[in-house]
Design a protein around this motif. Structure first.
Motif, PDB file in Angstrom:
ATOM      1  N   ARG A   1       0.807  -1.273   0.028  1.00  0.00           N
ATOM      2  CA  ARG A   1       0.053   0.075   0.109  1.00  0.00           C
ATOM      3  C   ARG A   1       0.782   1.233  -0.206  1.00  0.00           C
ATOM      4  NH1 ARG A   1      -2.747   3.230   4.141  1.00  0.00           N
ATOM      5  NH2 ARG A   1      -4.632   4.175   2.982  1.00  0.00           N
ATOM      6  N   ALA A   2       2.091   1.336   0.846  1.00  0.00           N
ATOM      7  CA  ALA A   2       2.817   2.134   0.616  1.00  0.00           C
ATOM      8  C   ALA A   2       3.594   2.739  -0.749  1.00  0.00           C
ATOM      9  CB  ALA A   2       3.720   1.982   1.879  1.00  0.00           C
ATOM     10  N   LYS A   3       4.001   1.790  -1.112  1.00  0.00           N
ATOM     11  CA  LYS A   3       4.423   1.861  -2.529  1.00  0.00           C
ATOM     12  C   LYS A   3       3.423   2.131  -3.753  1.00  0.00           C
ATOM     13  CE  LYS A   3       5.346  -1.958  -5.132  1.00  0.00           C
ATOM     14  NZ  LYS A   3       6.168  -3.054  -5.701  1.00  0.00           N
ATOM     15  N   SER A   4       2.073   1.770  -3.411  1.00  0.00           N
ATOM     16  CA  SER A   4       1.159   2.219  -4.358  1.00  0.00           C
ATOM     17  C   SER A   4       0.688   3.797  -4.216  1.00  0.00           C
ATOM     18  CB  SER A   4      -0.296   1.074  -4.205  1.00  0.00           C
ATOM     19  OG  SER A   4      -0.789   1.389  -3.041  1.00  0.00           O
ATOM     20  N   MET A   5       0.881   4.063  -2.897  1.00  0.00           N
ATOM     21  CA  MET A   5       0.640   5.416  -2.664  1.00  0.00           C
ATOM     22  C   MET A   5       1.740   6.355  -3.130  1.00  0.00           C
ATOM     23  SD  MET A   5      -2.326   5.803  -1.163  1.00  0.00           S
ATOM     24  CE  MET A   5      -2.278   7.307  -0.373  1.00  0.00           C
ATOM     25  N   ALA A   6       2.823   6.051  -2.919  1.00  0.00           N
ATOM     26  CA  ALA A   6       3.947   6.690  -3.528  1.00  0.00           C
ATOM     27  C   ALA A   6       4.043   6.970  -5.033  1.00  0.00           C
ATOM     28  CB  ALA A   6       5.308   6.043  -3.140  1.00  0.00           C
ATOM     29  N   LYS A   7       3.503   5.896  -5.583  1.00  0.00           N
ATOM     30  CA  LYS A   7       3.376   5.726  -7.180  1.00  0.00           C
ATOM     31  C   LYS A   7       2.273   6.961  -7.675  1.00  0.00           C
ATOM     32  CE  LYS A   7       3.175   1.840  -9.325  1.00  0.00           C
ATOM     33  NZ  LYS A   7       2.832   0.422  -9.391  1.00  0.00           N
ATOM     34  N   LEU A   8       1.415   7.362  -6.670  1.00  0.00           N
ATOM     35  CA  LEU A   8       0.484   8.443  -7.296  1.00  0.00           C
ATOM     36  C   LEU A   8       0.901   9.937  -7.144  1.00  0.00           C
ATOM     37  CD1 LEU A   8      -2.616   7.287  -5.027  1.00  0.00           C
ATOM     38  CD2 LEU A   8      -2.275   6.646  -7.243  1.00  0.00           C
ATOM     39  N   ILE A   9       2.038  10.009  -6.764  1.00  0.00           N
ATOM     40  CA  ILE A   9       2.638  11.295  -6.692  1.00  0.00           C
ATOM     41  C   ILE A   9       3.340  11.586  -8.027  1.00  0.00           C
ATOM     42  CG2 ILE A   9       4.291  13.019  -5.619  1.00  0.00           C
ATOM     43  CD1 ILE A   9       1.874  11.945  -3.845  1.00  0.00           C
ATOM     44  N   HIS A  10       3.030  12.780  -8.543  1.00  0.00           N
ATOM     45  CA  HIS A  10       3.825  13.208  -9.787  1.00  0.00           C
ATOM     46  C   HIS A  10       5.080  13.784  -9.621  1.00  0.00           C
ATOM     47  CE1 HIS A  10       4.229  14.496 -14.097  1.00  0.00           C
ATOM     48  NE2 HIS A  10       4.681  15.737 -13.492  1.00  0.00           N
ATOM     49  N   TRP A  11       6.146  13.067  -9.955  1.00  0.00           N
ATOM     50  CA  TRP A  11       7.658  13.389  -9.534  1.00  0.00           C
ATOM     51  C   TRP A  11       8.157  14.153 -10.838  1.00  0.00           C
ATOM     52  CZ3 TRP A  11       7.621  12.844  -4.825  1.00  0.00           C
ATOM     53  CH2 TRP A  11       7.031  11.736  -4.099  1.00  0.00           C
ATOM     54  N   ASN A  12       9.120  15.055 -10.715  1.00  0.00           N
ATOM     55  CA  ASN A  12       9.797  15.721 -11.567  1.00  0.00           C
ATOM     56  C   ASN A  12      10.892  14.789 -12.318  1.00  0.00           C
ATOM     57  OD1 ASN A  12       9.045  18.490 -11.348  1.00  0.00           O
ATOM     58  ND2 ASN A  12       9.896  18.529  -9.389  1.00  0.00           N
ATOM     59  N   LEU A  13      11.373  15.044 -13.370  1.00  0.00           N
ATOM     60  CA  LEU A  13      12.384  14.177 -14.147  1.00  0.00           C
ATOM     61  C   LEU A  13      13.295  13.735 -13.032  1.00  0.00           C
ATOM     62  CD1 LEU A  13      13.102  13.065 -16.716  1.00  0.00           C
ATOM     63  CD2 LEU A  13      14.653  14.979 -17.245  1.00  0.00           C
ATOM     64  N   LEU A  14      13.651  12.424 -12.966  1.00  0.00           N
ATOM     65  CA  LEU A  14      14.573  11.691 -12.188  1.00  0.00           C
ATOM     66  C   LEU A  14      15.679  10.973 -13.256  1.00  0.00           C
ATOM     67  CD1 LEU A  14      15.531  11.107  -9.078  1.00  0.00           C
ATOM     68  CD2 LEU A  14      14.105   8.953  -9.437  1.00  0.00           C
ATOM     69  N   ASP A  15      16.842  11.228 -13.226  1.00  0.00           N
ATOM     70  CA  ASP A  15      17.819  10.485 -13.637  1.00  0.00           C
ATOM     71  C   ASP A  15      18.285   9.314 -12.836  1.00  0.00           C
ATOM     72  OD1 ASP A  15      17.904  11.748 -16.266  1.00  0.00           O
ATOM     73  OD2 ASP A  15      19.448  13.067 -15.902  1.00  0.00           O
ATOM     74  N   ILE A  16      18.357   8.156 -13.445  1.00  0.00           N
ATOM     75  CA  ILE A  16      18.743   7.011 -12.566  1.00  0.00           C
ATOM     76  C   ILE A  16      19.831   6.415 -12.979  1.00  0.00           C
ATOM     77  CG2 ILE A  16      18.037   4.798 -11.444  1.00  0.00           C
ATOM     78  CD1 ILE A  16      15.022   6.031 -12.145  1.00  0.00           C
ATOM     79  N   THR A  17      21.183   6.171 -12.270  1.00  0.00           N
ATOM     80  CA  THR A  17      22.326   5.524 -12.811  1.00  0.00           C
ATOM     81  C   THR A  17      22.694   4.456 -12.004  1.00  0.00           C
ATOM     82  OG1 THR A  17      23.033   7.412 -14.008  1.00  0.00           O
ATOM     83  CG2 THR A  17      24.601   5.751 -13.440  1.00  0.00           C
ATOM     84  N   PHE A  18      22.459   3.310 -12.564  1.00  0.00           N
ATOM     85  CA  PHE A  18      23.147   2.017 -11.918  1.00  0.00           C
ATOM     86  C   PHE A  18      24.706   1.972 -12.014  1.00  0.00           C
ATOM     87  CE2 PHE A  18      22.138  -2.967 -11.399  1.00  0.00           C
ATOM     88  CZ  PHE A  18      23.070  -3.071 -10.256  1.00  0.00           C
ATOM     89  N   GLY A  19      25.516   2.444 -10.990  1.00  0.00           N
ATOM     90  CA  GLY A  19      26.986   2.621 -11.099  1.00  0.00           C
ATOM     91  C   GLY A  19      27.713   1.567 -10.576  1.00  0.00           C
ATOM     92  N   HIS A  20      28.922   1.584 -10.588  1.00  0.00           N
ATOM     93  CA  HIS A  20      29.911   0.750  -9.851  1.00  0.00           C
ATOM     94  C   HIS A  20      31.334   1.431  -9.896  1.00  0.00           C
ATOM     95  CE1 HIS A  20      31.954  -2.925  -8.636  1.00  0.00           C
ATOM     96  NE2 HIS A  20      30.781  -3.551  -8.648  1.00  0.00           N
ATOM     97  N   ASP A  21      31.948   1.462  -8.616  1.00  0.00           N
ATOM     98  CA  ASP A  21      33.301   1.943  -8.786  1.00  0.00           C
ATOM     99  C   ASP A  21      34.165   0.852  -7.961  1.00  0.00           C
ATOM    100  OD1 ASP A  21      32.416   2.562  -6.110  1.00  0.00           O
ATOM    101  OD2 ASP A  21      32.382   4.530  -6.494  1.00  0.00           O
TER     102      ASP A  21
END
Length: 317
Positions: free
Chosen positions: A57-77
């Motif tokens: 339920r918490a996840k479904s509620m969070a998904k209802l919010i309209h978010w600004n553009l988010l860049d997602i990078t799966f990195g590694h160092d």
């Protein structure tokens, strides 16, 4: 990518440990829907991620919010995977998720037991970290976290740093179109694996490949199907690979192309019969031949123009 440490002045460090037990618990999920949504909207990026982990339920509620553009990078160092998040509405802030032992230092009196936040301020830039408990399988944990973030914020991965072959199959299934892809040395172990990457991962911006991990001499005549490519150990790249491609930017390091091959590439580029999309070409070769004779052979019979002093991409050969 080298490991970087950030300054840790005590006054700039903010750690909020997530307590395993709390004497007072607020039933946030029992709030009226409108009130709950307003609470979620005021959470920080990392807090939203943790909130969405509480329940379905918490996840479904969070998904209802309209978010600004988010860049997602799966990195590694080095040996440490991480997730890097940047938000268009907060250009001076960066959010990072990684495992807790990365920035712990010996002088700390007490090592944190559970996940916690830390913030580092460097001038106008701020980096916010969420350190998670390491369960011994960092790559798999980060895959699941990336999937959650993409689902909650409804944005796709913009970049991935691949350090093991399992990530290739994962990204093909989860999100086969990515803007930036970097594949570390020896992850690709055969021409077949390389062909699998080319056919199943669409890279829209830039593709970077390290060395191919095989003792056999590897050659390929197939073109590289990406707009911009950088190959750090490019001995397998042949003349047909370059001539048959539609690339805009090509960087070949440690190339086995001969001066005659380079001459052929430049002639085709100048005539415009092939390489019609090419804007920038860089080929680094190692040879015992003296530089002057090599250069003469590479530009033989070419109509050359003097440099106009422009430091940008060349417009003519």
């Amino acid at each position: 990518m080298p490991r970087k440490r950030f300054p840790r002045p005590k006054q700039l460090t903010n750690r909020n440990k997530l307590k395993k037990k709390s004497k007072v618990r607020f039933p946030i999920l029992k709030l009226p829907r409108v009130v709950l949504l307003e609470c979620i909207e005021n959470l920080d990026v990392l807090e939203i991620i943790l909130f969405s982990l509480l329940s379905k339920r918490a996840k479904s509620m969070a998904k209802l919010i309209h978010w600004n553009l988010l860049d997602i990078t799966f990195g590694h160092d080095d040996e440490d995977p991480y997730i890097l998040l940047t938000l268009s509405s907060n250009p001076g802030h960066t959010w990072v998720i990684r495992y807790k032992d990365f920035y712990e230092e010996e002088e700390e009196e007490e090592s944190p037991e559970y996940s916690y936040f830390k913030s580092y301020l460097t001038g106008p830039q701020a980096k916010h970290y969420l350190f998670l408990k390491n369960d011994g399988n960092a790559i798999e944990g980060m895959k699941k976290m990336v999937e959650l973030i993409c689902e909650v914020f409804r944005f796709s991965i913009c970049g991935i740093y691949i350090v093991e072959e399992s990530q290739i199959d994962w990204i093909v299934k989860f999100q086969p179109e990515v803007r930036h892809v970097y594949i570390k040395n020896n992850v690709v172990t055969s021409v077949e694996t390389l062909d699998h990457v080319f056919k199943n991962i669409k890279v829209t911006e830039h593709f970077v490949l390290g060395s191919i991990g095989t003792e056999k001499e590897t050659k390929s005549k197939e073109s590289i199907p990406y707009r911009s490519v950088s190959i750090w150990s490019s001995s397998w790249v042949t003349l047909p690979t370059v001539l048959n491609g539609n690339n805009s930017i090509i960087r070949l390091i440690d190339s086995k192309l001969t001066p005659k091959d380079i001459n052929t590439i430049l002639k085709e580029w100048q005539m415009g019969t092939k390489l019609q999309n090419l804007e920038y070409l860089e080929i680094e070769i190692f040879t015992t031949q003296d530089l002057e004779s090599l250069s003469n052979e590479a530009v033989k019979d070419l109509n050359l123009t003097e440099s106009d002093g422009n430091d940008g991409r060349p417009r003519t050969v």
